[in-house]
Design an enzyme around this catalytic site. Structure first.
Site, mmCIF file in Angstrom:
data_model
loop_
_atom_site.group_PDB
_atom_site.id
_atom_site.type_symbol
_atom_site.label_atom_id
_atom_site.label_comp_id
_atom_site.label_asym_id
_atom_site.label_seq_id
_atom_site.Cartn_x
_atom_site.Cartn_y
_atom_site.Cartn_z
ATOM 1 C CB SER A 41 -18.194 13.362 44.446
ATOM 2 O OG SER A 41 -19.163 12.921 43.517
ATOM 3 C CG ASP B 248 -12.451 13.977 46.144
ATOM 4 O OD1 ASP B 248 -11.785 13.986 45.073
ATOM 5 O OD2 ASP B 248 -13.532 13.379 46.240
ATOM 6 C CG ASP C 45 -3.622 12.095 43.172
ATOM 7 O OD1 ASP C 45 -3.912 10.886 43.324
ATOM 8 O OD2 ASP C 45 -3.211 12.566 42.108
ATOM 9 C CG ASN D 251 -15.495 6.245 48.342
ATOM 10 O OD1 ASN D 251 -16.440 5.535 48.026
ATOM 11 N ND2 ASN D 251 -15.372 7.493 47.893
ATOM 12 C CE1 TYR E 147 -14.549 1.381 38.616
ATOM 13 C CE2 TYR E 147 -15.925 -0.568 38.367
ATOM 14 C CZ TYR E 147 -15.645 0.626 39.007
ATOM 15 O OH TYR E 147 -16.457 1.063 40.043
ATOM 16 C CE LYS F 115 -13.972 -0.102 42.053
ATOM 17 N NZ LYS F 115 -13.700 0.693 43.273
HETATM 18 P P1 NAD Z 1 -17.950 9.789 42.337
HETATM 19 O O1 NAD Z 1 -17.342 10.096 41.019
HETATM 20 O O2 NAD Z 1 -19.179 10.518 42.745
HETATM 21 O O3 NAD Z 1 -16.864 9.944 43.496
HETATM 22 C C1 NAD Z 1 -15.553 9.464 43.351
HETATM 23 C C2 NAD Z 1 -14.611 10.465 43.982
HETATM 24 O O4 NAD Z 1 -13.270 9.936 43.905
HETATM 25 C C3 NAD Z 1 -14.614 11.816 43.240
HETATM 26 O O5 NAD Z 1 -14.903 12.882 44.139
HETATM 27 C C4 NAD Z 1 -13.205 11.910 42.669
HETATM 28 O O6 NAD Z 1 -12.668 13.238 42.658
HETATM 29 C C5 NAD Z 1 -12.423 11.020 43.625
HETATM 30 N N1 NAD Z 1 -11.155 10.593 43.032
HETATM 31 C C6 NAD Z 1 -10.897 10.160 41.782
HETATM 32 N N2 NAD Z 1 -9.584 9.952 41.615
HETATM 33 C C7 NAD Z 1 -8.998 10.248 42.796
HETATM 34 C C8 NAD Z 1 -7.651 10.244 43.251
HETATM 35 N N3 NAD Z 1 -6.633 9.911 42.457
HETATM 36 N N4 NAD Z 1 -7.406 10.611 44.539
HETATM 37 C C9 NAD Z 1 -8.425 10.978 45.353
HETATM 38 N N5 NAD Z 1 -9.705 11.032 44.973
HETATM 39 C C10 NAD Z 1 -9.981 10.665 43.698
HETATM 40 O O7 NAD Z 1 -18.216 8.225 42.277
HETATM 41 P P2 NAD Z 1 -18.745 7.163 43.344
HETATM 42 O O8 NAD Z 1 -19.667 6.291 42.618
HETATM 43 O O9 NAD Z 1 -19.185 7.785 44.613
HETATM 44 O O10 NAD Z 1 -17.394 6.325 43.590
HETATM 45 C C11 NAD Z 1 -16.960 5.889 44.872
HETATM 46 C C12 NAD Z 1 -16.435 4.474 44.777
HETATM 47 O O11 NAD Z 1 -17.514 3.583 44.499
HETATM 48 C C13 NAD Z 1 -15.406 4.253 43.668
HETATM 49 O O12 NAD Z 1 -14.349 3.429 44.151
HETATM 50 C C14 NAD Z 1 -16.201 3.536 42.598
HETATM 51 O O13 NAD Z 1 -15.385 2.764 41.775
HETATM 52 C C15 NAD Z 1 -17.140 2.714 43.440
HETATM 53 N N6 NAD Z 1 -18.349 2.197 42.786
HETATM 54 C C16 NAD Z 1 -19.277 3.042 42.222
HETATM 55 C C17 NAD Z 1 -20.453 2.501 41.699
HETATM 56 C C18 NAD Z 1 -21.558 3.385 41.135
HETATM 57 O O14 NAD Z 1 -22.501 2.860 40.536
HETATM 58 N N7 NAD Z 1 -21.529 4.671 41.306
HETATM 59 C C19 NAD Z 1 -20.662 1.119 41.719
HETATM 60 C C20 NAD Z 1 -19.694 0.310 42.267
HETATM 61 C C21 NAD Z 1 -18.544 0.856 42.817
#
Ligand code: NAD
Length: 259
Positions: free
Chosen positions: A23, A44, A70, A97, A163, A167
């Site tokens: 995702s 994932d 996981d 990620n 969070y 981070k």
């Molecule tokens: P997303 O929810 O689209 O993707 C995150 C993915 O991580 C999901 O597919 C989920 O199944 C997977 N995941 C969750 N727990 C897990 C685990 N225990 N083991 C393996 N996979 C796991 O969200 P995203 O925004 O693409 O997130 C990616 C990264 O970016 C994350 O670290 C998030 O904290 C960070 N982030 C996101 C944003 C934003 O605005 N979207 C901003 C800053 C940082």
């Protein structure tokens, strides 16, 4: 044509492990790395969603394998590493990620549970997966680690202190390992995405996103996952050989905007 420069801007044939790749930004990173000729381990929680990304890569002529991983599970982490070694002979690139965003206030009944889960997924798993990949990275001629942090590691929002703390910790982990692993030729960097259109922000209404972007983001919009993936790619190029320990905001100007 002969080249007058030495460093390589291609990841063709490099072996990359991306977590949370079904995702959002992880998926965009897996697709981009495969487009650029890397062998990608797409990992994932949900095997069906993982397979959909692998199928998309294979259909486009790329190289990928899918795994349920996981990141908090030690035996699943080791199985992915072992498979990459058996299949491709090693690992050159790790992108940590995977992430979750759990809201909770300091006096909420579920605070401790949410704190522990957040730290397990967002930071402890990053460190442990680096440990698991280290023997392989040490054998690579251009080993690269990118950890995904957040602008939440550079500032703060109320109601998500686990969070924010995790981070912020990812930035510290990145800096410390950049110093520690620099002597062994591995670069370790992190990206601090701002507001990005992914699964994590899917529940926020279009109007709320627009208003937030108008008030806070210099470019006046949310970013797209590929815009983050392209910067991750920049940090894992063999040519990115003298960049380590940085926390790179990819945030449309969120962190530099005062008014
Ligand atoms: P997303 O929810 O689209 O993707 C995150 C993915 O991580 C999901 O597919 C989920 O199944 C997977 N995941 C969750 N727990 C897990 C685990 N225990 N083991 C393996 N996979 C796991 O969200 P995203 O925004 O693409 O997130 C990616 C990264 O970016 C994350 O670290 C998030 O904290 C960070 N982030 C996101 C944003 C934003 O605005 N979207 C901003 C800053 C940082």
């Amino acid at each position: 044509m002969e080249r007058n420069t030495k460093l390589n801007r291609s990841i063709k044939g490099r072996r990359a492990l991306v977590t949370g790749a079904a995702s959002g930004m992880g998926r965009a990173t897996a697709l981009l790395f495969a487009d650029e000729g890397a062998h990608v381990a797409v990992t994932d929680l949900d095997p069906l969603k993982v397979q959909a990304v692998v199928d998309q890569i294979i259909a486009a002529g790329g190289s990928a394998v899918g795994h349920r991983l996981d990141v908090t599970n030690a035996s699943e982490r080791r199985a992915v590493v072992a498979d990459m070694v058996a299949r491709w002979g090693g690992i050159d690139i790790l992108v940590n990620n995977a992430g979750i965003a759990l809201e909770t206030t300091i006096d909420a009944p579920d605070f401790e549970e949410r704190w522990r889960r957040t730290f397990d997924v967002l930071i402890t798993a990053q460190a442990l997966l680096i440990r698991d990949c280290l023997p392989q990275l040490l054998q690579s001629d251009a080993p690269r680690i990118v950890n995904i942090a957040s602008t939440e590691g550079l500032g703060a929002t109320k109601g998500i202190s686990p969070y924010t703390a995790a981070k912020t910790g990812v930035i510290g982990l990145t800096r410390s390992l950049a110093v520690e692993l620099g002597t062994r030729g591995i670069t370790v960097n992190c990206i601090c995405p701002g507001p990005i259109n992914t699964g994590m922000t899917a529940e926020i209404s279009a109007d709320a996103k627009k208003e937030f972007a108008r008030r806070r983001v210099a470019l006046r919009r949310y970013g797209e996952p590929e815009e983050v993936a392209q910067m991750t790619l920049s940090l894992v190029l063999p040519a990115a050989s003298f960049v380590t320990g940085v926390a790179l905001p990819v945030d449309g100007g969120l962190t530099i905007r005062n008014a």
